[in-house]
Motif scaffolding. Structure first.
Motif, short mmCIF file in Angstrom:
data_model
loop_
_atom_site.label_atom_id
_atom_site.label_comp_id
_atom_site.label_asym_id
_atom_site.label_seq_id
_atom_site.Cartn_x
_atom_site.Cartn_y
_atom_site.Cartn_z
N GLY A 1 47.90 51.91 37.21
CA GLY A 1 47.01 52.08 36.07
C GLY A 1 46.77 50.81 35.26
N SER A 2 47.46 49.71 35.62
CA SER A 2 47.31 48.47 34.85
C SER A 2 46.00 47.77 35.23
CB SER A 2 48.49 47.53 35.09
OG SER A 2 48.46 47.00 36.40
N THR A 3 45.53 46.96 34.32
CA THR A 3 44.33 46.17 34.56
C THR A 3 44.56 45.20 35.71
OG1 THR A 3 43.79 46.33 32.22
CG2 THR A 3 42.69 44.60 33.46
N GLU A 4 45.75 44.59 35.77
CA GLU A 4 46.05 43.65 36.84
C GLU A 4 46.00 44.32 38.20
OE1 GLU A 4 49.31 40.23 37.89
OE2 GLU A 4 50.09 42.13 37.13
N ARG A 5 46.61 45.48 38.33
CA ARG A 5 46.62 46.19 39.62
C ARG A 5 45.19 46.53 40.04
NH1 ARG A 5 51.03 49.46 41.93
NH2 ARG A 5 50.20 50.99 43.39
N ALA A 6 44.39 47.01 39.11
CA ALA A 6 43.00 47.34 39.41
C ALA A 6 42.23 46.10 39.86
CB ALA A 6 42.34 47.98 38.20
N ALA A 7 42.46 44.97 39.19
CA ALA A 7 41.76 43.74 39.54
C ALA A 7 42.16 43.25 40.93
CB ALA A 7 42.04 42.66 38.50
N ILE A 8 43.43 43.38 41.28
CA ILE A 8 43.90 42.98 42.61
C ILE A 8 43.25 43.86 43.68
CG2 ILE A 8 45.93 42.93 44.12
CD1 ILE A 8 47.53 42.00 41.61
N LEU A 9 43.23 45.16 43.46
CA LEU A 9 42.61 46.07 44.42
C LEU A 9 41.10 45.85 44.49
CD1 LEU A 9 44.67 49.29 43.68
CD2 LEU A 9 44.80 47.85 45.73
N ASP A 10 40.48 45.57 43.36
CA ASP A 10 39.03 45.31 43.35
C ASP A 10 38.67 44.05 44.12
OD1 ASP A 10 38.47 47.65 42.00
OD2 ASP A 10 38.28 46.68 40.04
N ALA B 1 52.86 37.49 42.38
CA ALA B 1 53.46 36.31 41.77
C ALA B 1 52.38 35.75 40.85
CB ALA B 1 53.85 35.31 42.86
N PRO B 2 52.67 34.69 40.12
CA PRO B 2 51.64 34.19 39.20
C PRO B 2 50.28 33.92 39.84
CG PRO B 2 53.74 33.18 38.69
CD PRO B 2 53.94 33.96 39.96
N ASN B 3 50.25 33.36 41.06
CA ASN B 3 48.96 33.01 41.66
C ASN B 3 48.65 33.70 42.97
OD1 ASN B 3 48.22 31.14 39.61
ND2 ASN B 3 49.70 29.72 40.46
N TRP B 4 49.52 34.60 43.41
CA TRP B 4 49.33 35.28 44.69
C TRP B 4 49.64 36.76 44.54
CZ3 TRP B 4 47.22 32.62 48.55
CH2 TRP B 4 47.44 31.25 48.65
N ALA B 5 49.00 37.56 45.38
CA ALA B 5 49.37 38.97 45.52
C ALA B 5 49.18 39.35 46.98
CB ALA B 5 48.55 39.86 44.61
N PHE C 1 46.31 45.05 55.33
CA PHE C 1 47.21 44.05 54.75
C PHE C 1 46.30 42.98 54.18
CE2 PHE C 1 49.53 46.12 58.11
CZ PHE C 1 50.78 46.34 57.55
N ALA C 2 46.53 42.61 52.92
CA ALA C 2 45.63 41.66 52.28
C ALA C 2 46.39 40.67 51.41
CB ALA C 2 44.60 42.41 51.43
N LEU C 3 45.81 39.49 51.32
CA LEU C 3 46.32 38.41 50.48
C LEU C 3 45.22 38.00 49.52
CD1 LEU C 3 48.53 36.26 49.91
CD2 LEU C 3 47.37 34.82 51.62
N VAL C 4 45.55 37.96 48.24
CA VAL C 4 44.60 37.50 47.23
C VAL C 4 45.25 36.40 46.40
CG1 VAL C 4 43.35 39.70 47.11
CG2 VAL C 4 45.24 39.30 45.56
N SER C 5 44.41 35.56 45.83
CA SER C 5 44.92 34.49 44.97
C SER C 5 44.22 34.57 43.62
CB SER C 5 44.71 33.12 45.59
OG SER C 5 43.33 32.81 45.65
N PHE C 6 44.92 34.11 42.60
CA PHE C 6 44.37 34.10 41.25
C PHE C 6 43.84 32.70 40.97
CE2 PHE C 6 44.38 34.09 36.60
CZ PHE C 6 43.74 35.28 36.36
N GLN C 7 42.53 32.59 40.89
CA GLN C 7 41.88 31.31 40.63
C GLN C 7 40.68 31.55 39.73
OE1 GLN C 7 40.78 29.99 44.55
NE2 GLN C 7 42.80 29.18 44.98
N ASN C 8 40.41 30.59 38.88
CA ASN C 8 39.25 30.64 37.99
C ASN C 8 39.21 31.93 37.16
OD1 ASN C 8 38.33 28.13 39.03
ND2 ASN C 8 37.46 29.20 40.78
N GLY C 9 40.40 32.39 36.76
CA GLY C 9 40.48 33.55 35.88
C GLY C 9 40.28 34.89 36.54
N ARG C 10 40.35 34.95 37.88
CA ARG C 10 40.20 36.24 38.56
C ARG C 10 40.91 36.25 39.90
NH1 ARG C 10 34.33 37.15 40.93
NH2 ARG C 10 35.58 38.03 42.55
#
Length: 145
Positions: free
Chosen positions: A32-41, A65-69, A103-112
């Motif tokens: 339900g967190s904003t972060e979890r939703a953003a990662i899934l989106d 982690a701070p820059n990876w999920a 299975f997916a890898l995302v990174s946090f860059q440029n505020g998203r």
């Protein structure tokens, strides 16, 4: 400090580092967190294109982690409907797949959060090369170093 004592200190330091005492802390973003939703989106458009329609995800694993999920998710139709592989863009690969697990890898860059890579229905550990390819910590993926 004597040479022998220096060797002992170096050996103990090596063991301490190898034990993971300095391992990067990972967390599971709260449901339900904003972060979890953003990662899934971040993975949703690619998966919806492959599944040829809207999806929601049942999360099996999510480590951030701070820059990876990294995540392992099961896609389904909104409301819990199953997805028929023969109705997806992956239908021609069905013989080489083990279901629709993503299975997916995302990174946090440029505020998203941004999709880096993903694989659907692998029959092996298809993401084993991601630490070398992308510089992501192997432990985030659940891989031994």
């Amino acid at each position: 400090m004597s040479f022998r004592r220096s060797l002992v200190v170096a050996a103990l330091a090596s063991l301490w580092l190898a034990s993971g005492s300095l391992a990067q802390p990972f967390r599971e973003p709260a449901k339900g967190s904003t972060e979890r939703a953003a990662i899934l989106d971040a993975i949703r458009p690619a998966v919806e294109a492959e599944m040829r329609g809207p999806v929601e995800f049942v999360v099996t694993t999510m480590r951030a982690a701070p820059n990876w999920a990294f995540m392992q998710v099961e896609p389904q139709r909104p409301g819990g409907g199953s997805i028929e592989l023969s109705q997806t863009g992956l239908r021609d690969e069905a013989d080489m797949m083990d279901g629709l697990t993503v299975f997916a890898l995302v990174s946090f860059q440029n505020g998203r959060w941004n999709l880096v890579d993903h694989v659907v229905g692998p029959t092996d550990v298809a993401y084993a090369g991601w630490p070398l390819r992308y510089g992501v910590p192997a432990a985030l993926l659940g891989l031994e170093q």
